[in-house]
Design an enzyme around this catalytic site. Sequence first.
Site, PDB file in Angstrom:
ATOM      1  CG  LEU A 121      -1.914   1.083   1.435  1.00  0.00           C
ATOM      2  CD1 LEU A 121      -3.063   0.858   0.469  1.00  0.00           C
ATOM      3  CD2 LEU A 121      -2.427   1.103   2.879  1.00  0.00           C
ATOM      4  CG  HIS A 122       2.175   3.037  -3.047  1.00  0.00           C
ATOM      5  ND1 HIS A 122       1.991   1.695  -3.346  1.00  0.00           N
ATOM      6  CD2 HIS A 122       2.103   3.696  -4.218  1.00  0.00           C
ATOM      7  CE1 HIS A 122       1.828   1.561  -4.653  1.00  0.00           C
ATOM      8  NE2 HIS A 122       1.880   2.760  -5.219  1.00  0.00           N
TER       9      HIS A 122
END
Length: 162
Positions: A121-122
């Site tokens: 995730l980013h």
Amino acid sequence: MSDKNLLWAPWRGVYVTGKKPEGCVFCKQPEAGNDAAHYIVHRGESIFVMMNLYPYNNGHLMLIPYRHISDIIEMTDSETTEMAALLRRSIEVLRRVMSPEGFNIGYNMGAAAGAGIAAHLHQHIVPRWNGDTNFMPVVAEVKVISEHMDTTYAKLKAGFEK
Ligand SMILES: [Zn+2]
């Protein structure tokens, strides 16, 4: 590889391809201990801030949990709190250092949503300037980044240290 993955890097005089190293880069790069080489501009407790190597625009930042999670609902309360705080901090630094006129902010969650590295995730922060959507992506499917990434890195790194 599609032509859409091409990025014209004037300072290198080459096209940078979308070829990825093995393993998860968002896990490996903070562990490598060489933040300048990996364009990590700031380290928080649970989240770090890194420049995108394939930026949509100058100053394109990513806020990334150290933990290898792929879904926003897996974030702890403290990670969620720090993510929000670092989003505000990043906006403040970008404004001070690069004077953008707007921002695109958000997650591409899952490959179907266009995430390049869907497993980790980013959150993206893309600074925008009036008129920055030039003809190149439309005509040539090639993006042009005008400033050397090392120059941008030095500015942002100093900005986070203030
Ligand atoms: Zn990872």
